[in-house]
Design an enzyme around this catalytic site. Structure first.
Site, PDB file in Angstrom:
ATOM      1  N   ALA A   1       0.784  -1.198   0.029  1.00 42.95           N
ATOM      2  CA  ALA A   1       0.052   0.270  -0.056  1.00 42.95           C
ATOM      3  C   ALA A   1       0.829   1.389   0.014  1.00 42.95           C
ATOM      4  O   ALA A   1       0.444   2.364  -0.390  1.00 42.95           O
ATOM      5  CB  ALA A   1      -0.789   0.129   1.190  1.00 42.95           C
TER       6      ALA A   1
ATOM      7  N   TYR B   1       3.331   2.420  -1.882  1.00 41.56           N
ATOM      8  CA  TYR B   1       3.956   1.652  -3.227  1.00 41.56           C
ATOM      9  C   TYR B   1       5.422   1.443  -3.299  1.00 41.56           C
ATOM     10  O   TYR B   1       5.636   0.541  -3.829  1.00 41.56           O
ATOM     11  CB  TYR B   1       3.493   2.699  -4.341  1.00 41.56           C
ATOM     12  CG  TYR B   1       2.080   2.800  -4.578  1.00 41.56           C
ATOM     13  CD1 TYR B   1       0.801   1.822  -3.845  1.00 41.56           C
ATOM     14  CD2 TYR B   1       1.625   3.762  -5.489  1.00 41.56           C
ATOM     15  CE1 TYR B   1      -0.179   2.156  -4.218  1.00 41.56           C
ATOM     16  CE2 TYR B   1      -0.021   4.039  -5.767  1.00 41.56           C
ATOM     17  CZ  TYR B   1      -0.785   3.077  -4.942  1.00 41.56           C
ATOM     18  OH  TYR B   1      -1.970   3.185  -5.353  1.00 41.56           O
TER      19      TYR B   1
ATOM     20  N   GLU C   1      11.514 -11.040  -9.854  1.00 35.30           N
ATOM     21  CA  GLU C   1      13.007 -11.451  -9.910  1.00 35.30           C
ATOM     22  C   GLU C   1      13.688 -11.234  -8.527  1.00 35.30           C
ATOM     23  O   GLU C   1      14.493 -12.227  -8.072  1.00 35.30           O
ATOM     24  CB  GLU C   1      13.600 -10.522 -10.918  1.00 35.30           C
ATOM     25  CG  GLU C   1      13.445 -10.603 -12.410  1.00 35.30           C
ATOM     26  CD  GLU C   1      12.000  -9.766 -12.823  1.00 35.30           C
ATOM     27  OE1 GLU C   1      11.316  -9.261 -11.919  1.00 35.30           O
ATOM     28  OE2 GLU C   1      11.964  -9.514 -13.975  1.00 35.30           O
TER      29      GLU C   1
HETATM   30  N1  THU Z   1       7.447  -6.121 -12.179  1.00 31.25           N
HETATM   31  C1  THU Z   1       8.152  -7.582 -11.947  1.00 31.25           C
HETATM   32  O1  THU Z   1       7.788  -7.955 -10.895  1.00 31.25           O
HETATM   33  N2  THU Z   1       9.123  -7.717 -12.719  1.00 31.25           N
HETATM   34  C2  THU Z   1       9.359  -7.188 -13.873  1.00 31.25           C
HETATM   35  O2  THU Z   1      10.115  -7.740 -14.635  1.00 31.25           O
HETATM   36  C3  THU Z   1       8.681  -6.007 -14.283  1.00 31.25           C
HETATM   37  C4  THU Z   1       7.835  -5.225 -13.292  1.00 31.25           C
HETATM   38  C5  THU Z   1       6.188  -5.878 -11.340  1.00 31.25           C
HETATM   39  C6  THU Z   1       6.681  -4.564 -10.131  1.00 31.25           C
HETATM   40  C7  THU Z   1       5.199  -4.168 -10.152  1.00 31.25           C
HETATM   41  O3  THU Z   1       4.745  -4.938  -9.130  1.00 31.25           O
HETATM   42  C8  THU Z   1       4.526  -4.380 -11.187  1.00 31.25           C
HETATM   43  O4  THU Z   1       5.093  -5.473 -11.982  1.00 31.25           O
HETATM   44  C9  THU Z   1       4.288  -3.247 -12.179  1.00 31.25           C
HETATM   45  O5  THU Z   1       5.389  -2.363 -12.221  1.00 31.25           O
END
Ligand code: THU
Length: 138
Positions: A52, A54, A61
């Protein structure tokens, strides 16, 4: 890339697809799963975990790497990322650097969606001229 690593591609992508369903992404609604193959041939998977507040959330990863380290894994031989978008969902800049800590520049990064593989990169291609652990001689 060794034949063993290439042979793990399907299982690694399947692990990333599966763990994606556990993503905690109520704010972006953008679920991501990731899986890493360690030096022992073990697969470790993780999803994104939003918050929450952000900026406190983290990526799939990062979760997968934390699971690997907690299990005693030392090196990443291959990575799979699963996200659903028009373009292949590659690791963000911060995660490219996090992967750099544990993976060689020729480490494959396989990007998939829920239907299967979409694209293939190496870490060196995604993070050129990078800074890594060898600069610090620990
Ligand atoms: N996000 C990932 O977990 N890995 C990625 O390779 C790209 C972005 C997530 C971060 C966030 O929770 C959501 O995707 C939107 O950006």
């Amino acid at each position: 890339m060794s034949r063993n690593v290439e042979g793990s591609r399907g299982a690694l992508i399947a692990a990333a697809q599966q763990v994606r369903s556990n993503a905690h992404a109520p704010y972006s609604r953008f679920a991501v799963g990731a899986a890493v193959l360690d030096e022992q041939g073990r697969i470790h998977a993780g999803c994104n975990v939003e918050n929450a507040a952000y900026p406190q959330g983290w990526c799939a990863e990062a979760s997968a790497l934390a699971v690997m380290v907690a299990a005693g894994g030392k090196r990443v031989q291959a990575v799979a990322v699963c996200g659903v978008a028009d373009d292949p969902v590659t690791p963000c800049g911060g995660c490219r650097q996090k992967l750099r800590e544990f993976a060689a520049l020729d480490c494959p990064i396989w990007v998939a969606d829920m239907t299967g593989p979409r694209a293939s990169f190496t870490l060196g291609a995604l993070l050129p001229n990078s800074f890594g652990p060898e600069f610090l001689n620990p």
